[in-house]
Scaffold this active site. Structure first.
Site, short mmCIF file in Angstrom:
data_model
loop_
_atom_site.label_atom_id
_atom_site.label_comp_id
_atom_site.label_asym_id
_atom_site.label_seq_id
_atom_site.Cartn_x
_atom_site.Cartn_y
_atom_site.Cartn_z
N ASN A 91 0.85 -1.18 0.00
CA ASN A 91 0.00 0.00 0.00
C ASN A 91 0.89 1.24 0.00
O ASN A 91 1.84 1.32 0.77
CB ASN A 91 -0.91 0.00 1.23
CG ASN A 91 -1.89 -1.16 1.21
OD1 ASN A 91 -2.48 -1.46 0.18
ND2 ASN A 91 -2.04 -1.83 2.34
N VAL A 100 1.08 2.38 8.12
CA VAL A 100 2.40 2.57 8.73
C VAL A 100 3.31 3.22 7.69
O VAL A 100 3.52 2.66 6.60
CB VAL A 100 2.99 1.24 9.21
CG1 VAL A 100 4.37 1.47 9.82
CG2 VAL A 100 2.06 0.57 10.23
N HIS A 104 6.70 -1.04 3.36
CA HIS A 104 6.59 -2.47 3.65
C HIS A 104 5.76 -3.15 2.58
O HIS A 104 4.92 -2.52 1.94
CB HIS A 104 5.96 -2.72 5.02
CG HIS A 104 4.63 -2.06 5.20
ND1 HIS A 104 4.50 -0.72 5.49
CD2 HIS A 104 3.36 -2.54 5.11
CE1 HIS A 104 3.21 -0.41 5.59
NE2 HIS A 104 2.50 -1.50 5.35
N HIS A 106 3.31 -6.68 2.18
CA HIS A 106 2.65 -7.82 2.81
C HIS A 106 2.88 -9.04 1.93
O HIS A 106 2.69 -8.96 0.71
CB HIS A 106 1.13 -7.60 2.90
CG HIS A 106 0.72 -6.40 3.68
ND1 HIS A 106 0.12 -6.48 4.92
CD2 HIS A 106 0.78 -5.07 3.40
CE1 HIS A 106 -0.17 -5.27 5.36
NE2 HIS A 106 0.23 -4.39 4.45
#
Ligand code: AMP
Length: 120
Positions: A91, A100, A104, A106
């Site tokens: 995202n 956050v 990152h 997932h």
């Protein structure tokens, strides 16, 4: 936007918050997502201070970029989903609901994931 060194993943990297680590190298850390959505749900993060994939793609070194994508595959193989399949989701920013603000991805796997459709 400036990087917030108090975000939860920065605090995991500093050792201030614990995480269930599954992979680590010089440039990358991977750990289980605290809000597991699939049997395998791992987050892969760079150790450097990057807000998003947009930021990472613009500023990271070639070594960091290579380490990151190699780590995604290493995690999938380590957790046994490389053969059955998995999904990698990042995202980026407000429209994607990035919660956050430390880049990152997932890794989702361990069951049939269905097709990908954007919400209405
Ligand atoms: P995103 O919406 O892509 O920014 O996803 C953030 C993810 O971080 C969510 O899936 C959360 O469950 C996960 N998360 C938040 N805090 C922690 C934590 N302390 N340890 C592991 N995962 C976390």
């Amino acid at each position: 936007m400036t990087y917030d060194y108090t975000n939860v993943f920065a605090r995991i990297l500093k050792g201030e918050i614990s995480a269930e680590k599954v992979y680590e190298d010089e440039h990358v850390l991977a750990f289980h997502d605290i809000g597991k959505l699939t049997p395998v749900h791992v987050l892969v993060i760079p150790k450097g201070a990057y807000i998003s994939i947009d930021d990472f793609s613009e500023r990271a070194s070639d070594a960091e970029l290579a380490a990151y994508i190699r780590a995604v595959g290493a995690v999938a193989r380590k957790l046994g989903v490389a053969g059955t399949g998995y999904r990698v989701v990042t995202n980026c920013g407000a429209d994607a609901n990035q919660e956050v603000l430390h880049f990152h991805s997932h890794i989702f796997g361990g069951r049939k994931l269905g097709g990908v459709r954007p919400p209405h």
